[in-house]
Write an enzyme that holds these catalytic residues in place. Sequence first.
Site, mmCIF file in Angstrom:
data_model
loop_
_atom_site.group_PDB
_atom_site.id
_atom_site.type_symbol
_atom_site.label_atom_id
_atom_site.label_comp_id
_atom_site.label_asym_id
_atom_site.label_seq_id
_atom_site.Cartn_x
_atom_site.Cartn_y
_atom_site.Cartn_z
ATOM 1 N N GLU A 37 0.872 -1.165 0.000
ATOM 2 C CA GLU A 37 0.000 0.000 0.000
ATOM 3 C C GLU A 37 0.918 1.227 0.000
ATOM 4 O OE1 GLU A 37 -2.714 0.394 3.297
ATOM 5 O OE2 GLU A 37 -3.508 2.258 2.434
ATOM 6 N N ARG A 263 5.694 -12.671 9.594
ATOM 7 C CA ARG A 263 6.339 -11.370 9.377
ATOM 8 C C ARG A 263 7.756 -11.403 9.913
ATOM 9 N NH1 ARG A 263 2.543 -7.081 8.988
ATOM 10 N NH2 ARG A 263 4.124 -5.540 9.473
ATOM 11 N N LYS A 273 4.900 0.609 8.979
ATOM 12 C CA LYS A 273 4.947 1.876 8.246
ATOM 13 C C LYS A 273 4.320 3.016 9.048
ATOM 14 C CE LYS A 273 3.386 0.027 4.412
ATOM 15 N NZ LYS A 273 2.485 -0.017 3.272
HETATM 16 P P1 ATP Z 1 2.928 -2.068 7.656
HETATM 17 O O1 ATP Z 1 2.221 -2.585 8.857
HETATM 18 O O2 ATP Z 1 4.368 -1.823 7.893
HETATM 19 O O3 ATP Z 1 2.260 -0.913 6.990
HETATM 20 P P2 ATP Z 1 1.668 -3.654 5.781
HETATM 21 O O4 ATP Z 1 1.480 -5.101 5.817
HETATM 22 O O5 ATP Z 1 0.459 -2.865 6.084
HETATM 23 O O6 ATP Z 1 2.887 -3.285 6.669
HETATM 24 P P3 ATP Z 1 1.787 -3.438 2.975
HETATM 25 O O7 ATP Z 1 2.210 -2.301 2.159
HETATM 26 O O8 ATP Z 1 0.367 -3.821 2.938
HETATM 27 O O9 ATP Z 1 2.249 -3.123 4.437
HETATM 28 O O10 ATP Z 1 2.711 -4.688 2.714
HETATM 29 C C1 ATP Z 1 3.011 -5.209 1.459
HETATM 30 C C2 ATP Z 1 3.401 -6.645 1.633
HETATM 31 O O11 ATP Z 1 4.517 -6.746 2.499
HETATM 32 C C3 ATP Z 1 2.279 -7.442 2.259
HETATM 33 O O12 ATP Z 1 2.128 -8.642 1.542
HETATM 34 C C4 ATP Z 1 2.739 -7.679 3.661
HETATM 35 O O13 ATP Z 1 2.247 -8.873 4.137
HETATM 36 C C5 ATP Z 1 4.260 -7.678 3.512
HETATM 37 N N1 ATP Z 1 4.895 -7.270 4.762
HETATM 38 C C6 ATP Z 1 4.669 -6.142 5.456
HETATM 39 N N2 ATP Z 1 5.386 -6.119 6.593
HETATM 40 C C7 ATP Z 1 6.097 -7.271 6.613
HETATM 41 C C8 ATP Z 1 7.039 -7.846 7.526
HETATM 42 N N3 ATP Z 1 7.382 -7.237 8.660
HETATM 43 N N4 ATP Z 1 7.565 -9.047 7.215
HETATM 44 C C9 ATP Z 1 7.232 -9.664 6.077
HETATM 45 N N5 ATP Z 1 6.364 -9.179 5.178
HETATM 46 C C10 ATP Z 1 5.789 -7.998 5.435
HETATM 47 MG MG MG Z 2 -1.179 -3.649 4.772
#
Ligand code: ATP
Ligand code: MG
Length: 558
Positions: A37, A263, A273
């Site tokens: 995102e 994760r 993020k």
């Molecule tokens: P954040 O909580 O940091 O915003 P998010 O999951 O909301 O992370 P996205 O932009 O939706 O962020 O993530 C893109 C991809 O990266 C998703 O498939 C998510 O599962 C993966 N991802 C995000 N954080 C991690 C992490 N700490 N370890 C592994 N994969 C991750």
């Molecule tokens: Mg997300």
Amino acid sequence: MSSNEAPQVTNFIYQIVEKDLEQGTHGGKVVTRFPPEPNGFLHIGHAKSICLNFGTAQKYNGVCNLRFDDTNPEKESQEYIDAIVRDVEWLGFNWAGDIRYTSDYFDQLHAWAVHLIKQDKAFVCQLNAEQMREYRGNLTEPGKNSPYRDRSVEENLELFEQMRAGEFAEGEAALRAKIDMAAPNMNLRDPVIYRVRKAHHHQTGDKWCIYPSYDFAHGQSDAIEEITHSICTLEFEDHRPLYDWFVDNLPVPAKPRQYEFARLNLNYTITSKRKLKQLVDEQQVTGWDDPRMPTISGLRRRGYTPAAIRNFCDMIGVTRSNSTVDMSMLEAAIREDLESAPRAMCVIDPIKLTLTNYEEGQEEWFEVPVHPKDETLGHRLVPLTKNLLIEREDFAMEAPKKWKRLAPGFAVRLRGSYCVTCEDVITNEAGEVVELRCSYDPATKGENPTDYKPKGVIHWVSADNSIPCEVRQYDRLFTEANPEADKERSFTEFLNPESLQSFPNARVEVGMANAAIESSYQFERQGYFCVDPDSTEERMVFNRTVSLRDSWAKQSKG
Ligand code: ATP
Ligand code: MG
């Protein structure tokens, strides 16, 4: 590049893909995607997901899409899109075709929402947010049906059209899937699939004032792109039944399967993020690319290489159990990669050393190897003059036991040059040492000096002919291994006030004048450093990427 290709890495995702290929499950195709995102910069956790998604496609001759999951226009921006694209490219991955956006599918998603209404599987609900929460129940109590749940198909079609036409304010109406308010899985309790948001969208402009929920968009976007292996993190496991419900109830072109993995969590930092954005917004750091940040751009600025990050992701593996990885593993990966970096001498916190028996104005150039273990890299030249600088901590007024550096009466070798003996120590009124007066021994020149062998070798630069620079040294960003553990307190309370230490009076050997931004060096005896983009013609800036040896193990124990 060959050292970057870790041999024989496997994980449960690879095993699933191999089985599917064997059984011809998806017609022999492998299509994955990385779906960020655009609401912030990518962090090291995303690198794990990137390496897994792109890595799986690469390994099995498949393709990986880059898709921005852009269903929250207020939180997203083009700046974040650009940063994410830059980071994925920098990590060394190529996506299939154009960059994709969930917003490319808004027309299709809208049509599918209408389809659900026509099947009597969605309704327009006018409960407000608080009421909706009350009706939803909780983990131990089932929810209650919304009083709007039994509206006719015609009425729902009309109301949804009014939503689309902007006739409802935000929060006044939402389209919900009609599933089961008593479902033990809360995600199935008539989830909202479209909501009113009078927001400008970075891709679709003002075309829409209703936007699909992430849950409604995500699985169907995968279906549109005919993703074969939809890989995501464990927190989406509970959403899988909902994604399956949508896919089962809509005329989608494909039925992607979702697989969840754990994760990445790293100690002494955070991977969220939202929280990283808070650090940026509160100016706790200098920006998303602050070298202390666990963002890809921060790591890059810190001197990490794409290969080191990819190797780290191989090292940590992919499993379904949540755990926290030690920061020392990330550092081990970059240390390994930088071992081959050229050497240089930099005096970070200088003190004057004057050669009493050396002519003022005389200059002698010494050849020192660019890399002690790789002769093919050749030599560099460093000038010796009467006025030198050495590291303040390489001098002690009273030498501790086994001291191998300078002290009154002690001798050391200046790396690659002569041996010097400290004969006099000049102090200022405050009693601080400001200058060491030393004699040099001309007989000690060269690789094989005479019998005269001081125990220590220290680094040095000429004060007359060296480059002024600033050296920035970084420590862990937080003082607690898990800064998010204490729910009563904000993680920002655990920021390490000493995470950045700047040395404005450093001097680096003159040959470094043309070092390129982002290039890496080992400063002898100090660690690995890279040239920061803040560097100017007048003043170079170096970031310490990592120390020569692991200091975390010690810190975590102590
Ligand atoms: P954040 O909580 O940091 O915003 P998010 O999951 O909301 O992370 P996205 O932009 O939706 O962020 O993530 C893109 C991809 O990266 C998703 O498939 C998510 O599962 C993966 N991802 C995000 N954080 C991690 C992490 N700490 N370890 C592994 N994969 C991750
Ligand atoms: Mg997300």
